[in-house]
Design an enzyme around this catalytic site. Sequence first.
Site, PDB file in Angstrom:
ATOM      1  N   ASN A 123       0.880  -1.442   0.388  1.00  0.00           N
ATOM      2  CA  ASN A 123      -0.040  -0.367   0.311  1.00  0.00           C
ATOM      3  C   ASN A 123       0.786   1.149   0.045  1.00  0.00           C
ATOM      4  O   ASN A 123       1.903   0.815   0.504  1.00  0.00           O
ATOM      5  CB  ASN A 123      -0.644  -0.200   1.151  1.00  0.00           C
ATOM      6  N   HIS A 159       0.735   4.970   1.311  1.00  0.00           N
ATOM      7  CA  HIS A 159      -0.330   6.230   2.515  1.00  0.00           C
ATOM      8  C   HIS A 159       0.423   7.336   2.091  1.00  0.00           C
ATOM      9  O   HIS A 159       1.726   8.182   1.998  1.00  0.00           O
ATOM     10  CB  HIS A 159       0.133   5.526   3.579  1.00  0.00           C
ATOM     11  N   SER A 173       4.148   6.953   2.143  1.00  0.00           N
ATOM     12  CA  SER A 173       5.028   5.428   2.932  1.00  0.00           C
ATOM     13  C   SER A 173       4.183   4.269   2.203  1.00  0.00           C
ATOM     14  O   SER A 173       3.533   4.612   2.169  1.00  0.00           O
ATOM     15  CB  SER A 173       4.614   5.583   4.449  1.00  0.00           C
ATOM     16  N   ASP A 215      -2.096   0.794   8.033  1.00  0.00           N
ATOM     17  CA  ASP A 215      -1.642   1.328   8.275  1.00  0.00           C
ATOM     18  C   ASP A 215      -0.815   1.514   9.070  1.00  0.00           C
ATOM     19  O   ASP A 215       0.379   1.812   9.358  1.00  0.00           O
ATOM     20  CB  ASP A 215      -2.172   3.046   7.787  1.00  0.00           C
TER      21      ASP A 215
HETATM   22  N1  LIG Z   1      -7.002  -3.817   7.084  1.00  0.00           N
HETATM   23  C1  LIG Z   1      -6.106  -3.219   6.288  1.00  0.00           C
HETATM   24  N2  LIG Z   1      -6.598  -2.851   5.441  1.00  0.00           N
HETATM   25  C2  LIG Z   1      -6.693  -1.523   4.657  1.00  0.00           C
HETATM   26  C3  LIG Z   1      -4.831  -0.690   5.484  1.00  0.00           C
HETATM   27  C4  LIG Z   1      -3.710  -1.407   5.991  1.00  0.00           C
HETATM   28  O1  LIG Z   1      -2.900  -1.430   6.552  1.00  0.00           O
HETATM   29  N3  LIG Z   1      -4.183  -2.627   6.701  1.00  0.00           N
HETATM   30  N4  LIG Z   1      -4.418   0.228   3.482  1.00  0.00           N
HETATM   31  C5  LIG Z   1      -5.837   0.580   3.574  1.00  0.00           C
HETATM   32  C6  LIG Z   1      -4.991   1.855   2.697  1.00  0.00           C
HETATM   33  N5  LIG Z   1      -5.754   3.617   3.514  1.00  0.00           N
HETATM   34  C7  LIG Z   1      -4.993   3.847   3.981  1.00  0.00           C
HETATM   35  O2  LIG Z   1      -3.306   3.863   3.307  1.00  0.00           O
HETATM   36  C8  LIG Z   1      -7.030   3.155   4.247  1.00  0.00           C
HETATM   37  C9  LIG Z   1      -7.896   3.183   3.441  1.00  0.00           C
HETATM   38  C10 LIG Z   1      -9.467   3.632   3.706  1.00  0.00           C
HETATM   39  C11 LIG Z   1      -9.453   3.940   5.037  1.00  0.00           C
HETATM   40  C12 LIG Z   1     -10.622   3.705   6.053  1.00  0.00           C
HETATM   41  O3  LIG Z   1     -11.813   4.275   6.552  1.00  0.00           O
HETATM   42  N6  LIG Z   1     -11.125   3.353   4.799  1.00  0.00           N
HETATM   43  C13 LIG Z   1     -13.519   3.482   5.053  1.00  0.00           C
HETATM   44  C14 LIG Z   1     -14.172   3.664   3.295  1.00  0.00           C
HETATM   45  C15 LIG Z   1     -13.787   5.437   3.708  1.00  0.00           C
HETATM   46  C16 LIG Z   1     -14.129   6.079   1.860  1.00  0.00           C
HETATM   47  O4  LIG Z   1     -15.180   4.966   1.975  1.00  0.00           O
HETATM   48  O5  LIG Z   1     -14.245   7.104   1.330  1.00  0.00           O
HETATM   49  C17 LIG Z   1     -14.027   2.161   5.497  1.00  0.00           C
HETATM   50  O6  LIG Z   1     -12.931   1.357   4.238  1.00  0.00           O
HETATM   51  O7  LIG Z   1     -14.916   1.897   6.065  1.00  0.00           O
HETATM   52  C18 LIG Z   1      -8.760   4.182   5.367  1.00  0.00           C
HETATM   53  C19 LIG Z   1      -7.314   3.850   5.993  1.00  0.00           C
HETATM   54  C20 LIG Z   1      -6.813  -0.041   2.290  1.00  0.00           C
HETATM   55  N7  LIG Z   1      -6.856  -0.555   3.166  1.00  0.00           N
HETATM   56  N1  LIG Z   2      -5.667   5.433   1.889  1.00  0.00           N
HETATM   57  C1  LIG Z   2      -5.266   5.607   1.043  1.00  0.00           C
HETATM   58  C2  LIG Z   2      -4.500   6.867   0.371  1.00  0.00           C
HETATM   59  O1  LIG Z   2      -5.303   7.896   0.927  1.00  0.00           O
HETATM   60  N2  LIG Z   2      -4.444   6.912  -0.996  1.00  0.00           N
HETATM   61  C3  LIG Z   2      -3.841   8.583  -1.579  1.00  0.00           C
HETATM   62  O2  LIG Z   2      -4.587   8.110  -2.613  1.00  0.00           O
HETATM   63  C4  LIG Z   2      -4.253   9.036  -3.408  1.00  0.00           C
HETATM   64  C5  LIG Z   2      -5.170   8.907  -4.690  1.00  0.00           C
HETATM   65  O3  LIG Z   2      -4.509   7.943  -5.406  1.00  0.00           O
HETATM   66  P1  LIG Z   2      -4.906   7.456  -6.517  1.00  0.00           P
HETATM   67  O4  LIG Z   2      -4.502   8.400  -7.837  1.00  0.00           O
HETATM   68  O5  LIG Z   2      -3.916   6.728  -7.247  1.00  0.00           O
HETATM   69  O6  LIG Z   2      -5.975   7.068  -6.861  1.00  0.00           O
HETATM   70  C6  LIG Z   2      -2.959   9.161  -3.115  1.00  0.00           C
HETATM   71  O7  LIG Z   2      -2.445  10.599  -2.411  1.00  0.00           O
HETATM   72  C7  LIG Z   2      -2.891   7.848  -2.544  1.00  0.00           C
HETATM   73  O8  LIG Z   2      -2.070   8.266  -1.453  1.00  0.00           O
END
Ligand SMILES: Nc1nc2c(c(=O)[nH]1)N[C@@H](CN(C=O)c1ccc(C(=O)N[C@@H](CCC(=O)O)C(=O)O)cc1)CN2
Ligand SMILES: NCC(=O)N[C@@H]1O[C@H](COP(=O)([O-])[O-])[C@@H](O)[C@H]1O
Length: 216
Positions: free
Chosen positions: A111, A113, A140, A149
């Site tokens: 991933n 982040h 990261s 994360d």
């Molecule tokens: N188990 C894990 N799942 C995910 C990880 C991880 O490290 N462990 N990384 C994330 C990516 N991410 C940030 O980098 C991230 C993505 C989504 C969310 C979140 O709160 N999602 C909500 C919905 C939000 C929306 O739809 O806008 C949800 O799933 O309910 C937080 C961090 C990917 N998954």
């Molecule tokens: N938690 C996950 C997250 O926030 N990811 C972030 O979404 C943006 C759009 O990505 P994209 O342009 O590749 O779709 C990127 O900045 C990525 O780091």
Amino acid sequence: MSAAKPRICVLISGNGSNLQAMIDAVEGGQLNAEIVAVISNRPGVFGLERAEKAGIPAHCLDHKDYPVRDEFDAKLQSLIDSVKPDAVVLAGFMRILTAEFVEHFSGKLLNIHPSLLPKFKGLNTHQRAIDNGDSEHGVSVHFVTPELDGGPVIIQSRVPVFEDDAASDLAERVQEQERRIYPLVLQWFVAGRLTMKDNKAVLDDHILPPQGYASE
Ligand SMILES: Nc1nc2c(c(=O)[nH]1)N[C@@H](CN(C=O)c1ccc(C(=O)N[C@@H](CCC(=O)O)C(=O)O)cc1)CN2
Ligand SMILES: NCC(=O)N[C@@H]1O[C@H](COP(=O)([O-])[O-])[C@@H](O)[C@H]1O
């Protein structure tokens, strides 16, 4: 007959700028792999158009069709397994994944982040950095573990935060670094140089520090 290339499956939720960087790196020869599928949890996103334009099979698995998270993840896991990837790459993928899903792909699930982990896990990282008065922010790349994360960091890249920055300004500065480092990390992985062992990121047999490889 040429040897089959490492197979990458990319998960997206939106614009797909990181996906485009990977597509460009494959086409430019910097990433010796084949992107065999792109899967979005949201319909109609530009990332799916990017995949189709590049001739990559593009799928939408709308999470709204699966109110139960485990059912969505089980369907997603099955779809991913069907393309037999060597790497599953989250690129702007916005769903928290269940522990079962993560364990199934453990060690080949990455991933990107938009923060200097462990700072600002979760969402809205750029605004949080601004609100916190930080003078530095960044991105990261990490292995994915069940802890959101919290997986071992592979690399980080830092950017300055300016006083008049809006979140969009900072996002643009961060995404410029994302496009640079994610293809690099994926090339390390597909070349067999990068692994996850005992919840640590290991590059060329060296255990990386908590902040990962120090990118210039
Ligand atoms: N188990 C894990 N799942 C995910 C990880 C991880 O490290 N462990 N990384 C994330 C990516 N991410 C940030 O980098 C991230 C993505 C989504 C969310 C979140 O709160 N999602 C909500 C919905 C939000 C929306 O739809 O806008 C949800 O799933 O309910 C937080 C961090 C990917 N998954
Ligand atoms: N938690 C996950 C997250 O926030 N990811 C972030 O979404 C943006 C759009 O990505 P994209 O342009 O590749 O779709 C990127 O900045 C990525 O780091």
